[in-house]
Design an enzyme around this catalytic site. Structure first.
Site, PDB file in Angstrom:
ATOM      1  N   ASN A   8       0.862  -1.181   0.000  1.00 64.88           N
ATOM      2  CA  ASN A   8       0.000   0.000   0.000  1.00 64.88           C
ATOM      3  C   ASN A   8       0.901   1.234   0.000  1.00 64.88           C
ATOM      4  O   ASN A   8       1.502   1.557   1.015  1.00 64.88           O
ATOM      5  CB  ASN A   8      -0.904  -0.028   1.246  1.00 64.88           C
ATOM      6  CG  ASN A   8      -1.756   1.221   1.369  1.00 64.88           C
ATOM      7  OD1 ASN A   8      -1.869   2.013   0.431  1.00 64.88           O
ATOM      8  ND2 ASN A   8      -2.362   1.408   2.536  1.00 64.88           N
ATOM      9  N   TRP A   9       0.978   1.878  -1.141  1.00 62.72           N
ATOM     10  CA  TRP A   9       1.886   3.025  -1.271  1.00 62.72           C
ATOM     11  C   TRP A   9       1.354   4.287  -0.609  1.00 62.72           C
ATOM     12  O   TRP A   9       2.079   5.260  -0.460  1.00 62.72           O
ATOM     13  CB  TRP A   9       2.131   3.330  -2.749  1.00 62.72           C
ATOM     14  CG  TRP A   9       3.019   2.351  -3.440  1.00 62.72           C
ATOM     15  CD1 TRP A   9       3.634   1.249  -2.892  1.00 62.72           C
ATOM     16  CD2 TRP A   9       3.414   2.384  -4.821  1.00 62.72           C
ATOM     17  NE1 TRP A   9       4.375   0.601  -3.845  1.00 62.72           N
ATOM     18  CE2 TRP A   9       4.257   1.273  -5.036  1.00 62.72           C
ATOM     19  CE3 TRP A   9       3.131   3.231  -5.890  1.00 62.72           C
ATOM     20  CZ2 TRP A   9       4.826   1.005  -6.289  1.00 62.72           C
ATOM     21  CZ3 TRP A   9       3.681   2.959  -7.114  1.00 62.72           C
ATOM     22  CH2 TRP A   9       4.527   1.862  -7.316  1.00 62.72           C
ATOM     23  N   LYS A  10       0.074   4.322  -0.280  1.00 56.99           N
ATOM     24  CA  LYS A  10      -0.544   5.532   0.282  1.00 56.99           C
ATOM     25  C   LYS A  10      -0.241   6.727  -0.634  1.00 56.99           C
ATOM     26  O   LYS A  10      -0.189   6.541  -1.853  1.00 56.99           O
ATOM     27  CB  LYS A  10      -0.072   5.752   1.728  1.00 56.99           C
ATOM     28  CG  LYS A  10      -0.230   4.468   2.554  1.00 56.99           C
ATOM     29  CD  LYS A  10      -0.038   4.652   4.011  1.00 56.99           C
ATOM     30  CE  LYS A  10      -0.218   3.310   4.712  1.00 56.99           C
ATOM     31  NZ  LYS A  10      -0.151   3.399   6.149  1.00 56.99           N
ATOM     32  N   HIS A  90      -9.860   1.606   4.800  1.00 54.39           N
ATOM     33  CA  HIS A  90      -8.539   1.659   5.434  1.00 54.39           C
ATOM     34  C   HIS A  90      -8.612   2.592   6.644  1.00 54.39           C
ATOM     35  O   HIS A  90      -9.349   3.579   6.634  1.00 54.39           O
ATOM     36  CB  HIS A  90      -7.488   2.162   4.431  1.00 54.39           C
ATOM     37  CG  HIS A  90      -6.097   2.092   4.986  1.00 54.39           C
ATOM     38  ND1 HIS A  90      -5.594   3.065   5.808  1.00 54.39           N
ATOM     39  CD2 HIS A  90      -5.150   1.145   4.872  1.00 54.39           C
ATOM     40  CE1 HIS A  90      -4.359   2.710   6.173  1.00 54.39           C
ATOM     41  NE2 HIS A  90      -4.073   1.546   5.615  1.00 54.39           N
ATOM     42  N   GLU A  92      -6.817   4.881   7.720  1.00 51.80           N
ATOM     43  CA  GLU A  92      -6.582   6.319   7.471  1.00 51.80           C
ATOM     44  C   GLU A  92      -7.826   6.972   6.863  1.00 51.80           C
ATOM     45  O   GLU A  92      -8.100   8.140   7.100  1.00 51.80           O
ATOM     46  CB  GLU A  92      -5.334   6.501   6.590  1.00 51.80           C
ATOM     47  CG  GLU A  92      -4.080   6.302   7.417  1.00 51.80           C
ATOM     48  CD  GLU A  92      -2.926   5.643   6.687  1.00 51.80           C
ATOM     49  OE1 GLU A  92      -2.880   5.687   5.450  1.00 51.80           O
ATOM     50  OE2 GLU A  92      -2.063   5.055   7.382  1.00 51.80           O
ATOM     51  N   GLU A 162      -6.144  -4.747  10.408  1.00 47.38           N
ATOM     52  CA  GLU A 162      -5.060  -3.794  10.628  1.00 47.38           C
ATOM     53  C   GLU A 162      -5.357  -2.990  11.891  1.00 47.38           C
ATOM     54  O   GLU A 162      -6.128  -2.016  11.835  1.00 47.38           O
ATOM     55  CB  GLU A 162      -4.950  -2.830   9.450  1.00 47.38           C
ATOM     56  CG  GLU A 162      -4.600  -3.479   8.135  1.00 47.38           C
ATOM     57  CD  GLU A 162      -3.951  -2.476   7.178  1.00 47.38           C
ATOM     58  OE1 GLU A 162      -2.781  -2.659   6.847  1.00 47.38           O
ATOM     59  OE2 GLU A 162      -4.618  -1.511   6.803  1.00 47.38           O
ATOM     60  N   GLY A 168       2.145   1.973  10.960  1.00 50.49           N
ATOM     61  CA  GLY A 168       3.220   2.976  10.939  1.00 50.49           C
ATOM     62  C   GLY A 168       3.867   3.231  12.283  1.00 50.49           C
ATOM     63  O   GLY A 168       4.624   4.187  12.433  1.00 50.49           O
ATOM     64  N   SER A 208       2.788  -2.253  10.425  1.00 49.05           N
ATOM     65  CA  SER A 208       4.214  -2.374  10.768  1.00 49.05           C
ATOM     66  C   SER A 208       4.842  -3.699  10.349  1.00 49.05           C
ATOM     67  O   SER A 208       5.692  -4.235  11.062  1.00 49.05           O
ATOM     68  CB  SER A 208       4.434  -2.100  12.256  1.00 49.05           C
ATOM     69  OG  SER A 208       4.135  -0.752  12.548  1.00 49.05           O
ATOM     70  N   GLY A 230       4.646   1.197   4.734  1.00 44.86           N
ATOM     71  CA  GLY A 230       5.979   1.799   4.647  1.00 44.86           C
ATOM     72  C   GLY A 230       7.050   0.913   4.021  1.00 44.86           C
ATOM     73  O   GLY A 230       7.796   1.362   3.142  1.00 44.86           O
TER      74      GLY A 230
END
Ligand code: PGA
Length: 245
Positions: A8-10, A90, A92, A162, A168, A208, A230
């Protein structure tokens, strides 16, 4: 069952970086490897990734098929530029952009109607966990998201657990804790769908994941795959993860 790896590149990488990343990825063959990329890269990236056997998808979409929704993107538009899946709910999106369970459910329903595969993300905040509410919170996320679906709509779609506090942060729940939450997701799936589906539906873990904990997590029977943020941004690390899959 085949394990799944999703990067997941965000909101990272410009177009040239995205393409050079793709050029340095290994051929994945029969492995199930996916990248959730920014909208602007989907067309070119999906074409480049096809040669490697990597599937490209989006990180969000709107619940309506079209209309006066300035700044939004529909499932049909995503499919039109080569997206093969979309992340929905997600953490976020839920926490930074205040998406509710009901809104996520509408997106899930739309993805099904449009024939776009989805990865539903669920997870609890640290506060919810500290209060011992994580299983209830996640069961509600699952139940609301799938309230209008039958088992026939679930084929090829995925669920990712998640924990919000693990994303993160460098903190990862232990295998026992992951197993416990996955089991409680399966319990709820068993109420909504058949027992067979509840037992066999792949549930991914995310939060993570690094090269350091990748093997331990991917080798856990209960974990159907990993959603990596990440650590997926570096193609060398992602290649190593592909090798370990
Ligand atoms: P992280 O993100 O691997 O950077 O923790 C995971 C995710 O948000 O999907």
């Amino acid at each position: 069952m085949k394990k799944i790896l999703i990067g997941n590149w965000k909101m990272h990488k410009k177009r040239a970086e995205a393409l050079s990343y793709c050029a340095s990825l290994n051929y994945v063959g029969e492995k199930d490897v996916r990248i959730a990329a920014p909208y602007t890269h989907l067309l070119e990236l999906s074409q480049a990734a096809e040669r490697l056997g990597v599937k490209v998808g989006a990180q969000n979409m709107h619940a309506f098929s079209e209309g006066a929704f300035t700044g939004e993107i529909s499932a049909g538009m995503l499919k039109d530029v080569g997206a093969q899946f979309v992340l929905l709910g997600h953490s976020e999106r839920r926490h930074l952009f205040h998406e509710t369970n009901e809104e996520v459910a509408k997106k899930v329903e739309r993805a099904v109607v449009e024939g776009l595969k989805f990865v539903l993300c669920v997870g609890e905040t640290l506060e919810e966990r500290d209060l011992g509410k994580e299983e209830g919170v996640i069961q509600e996320q699952i139940e609301t998201a799938f309230s209008s679906l039958g088992e026939e709509h679930m084929k090829g779609n995925l669920i990712a657990y998640e924990p919000v506090w693990a994303i993160g942060s460098g903190r990862v729940p232990n295998l026992l804790e992951i197993r416990r939450v996955h089991q409680s997701i399966r319990e709820r799936l068993g109420v909504l769908f058949s027992g067979e589906f509840a037992r066999t539906c792949p549930i991914l873990y995310g939060g993570s994941v690094t090269l350091g904990n990748f093997e331990e997590l991917i080798n856990e029977t209960e974990i159907g795959g990993l959603l990596v943020g990440g650590a997926s941004l570096d193609p060398n690390q992602f290649n190593e993860m592909i090798d370990l899959l």
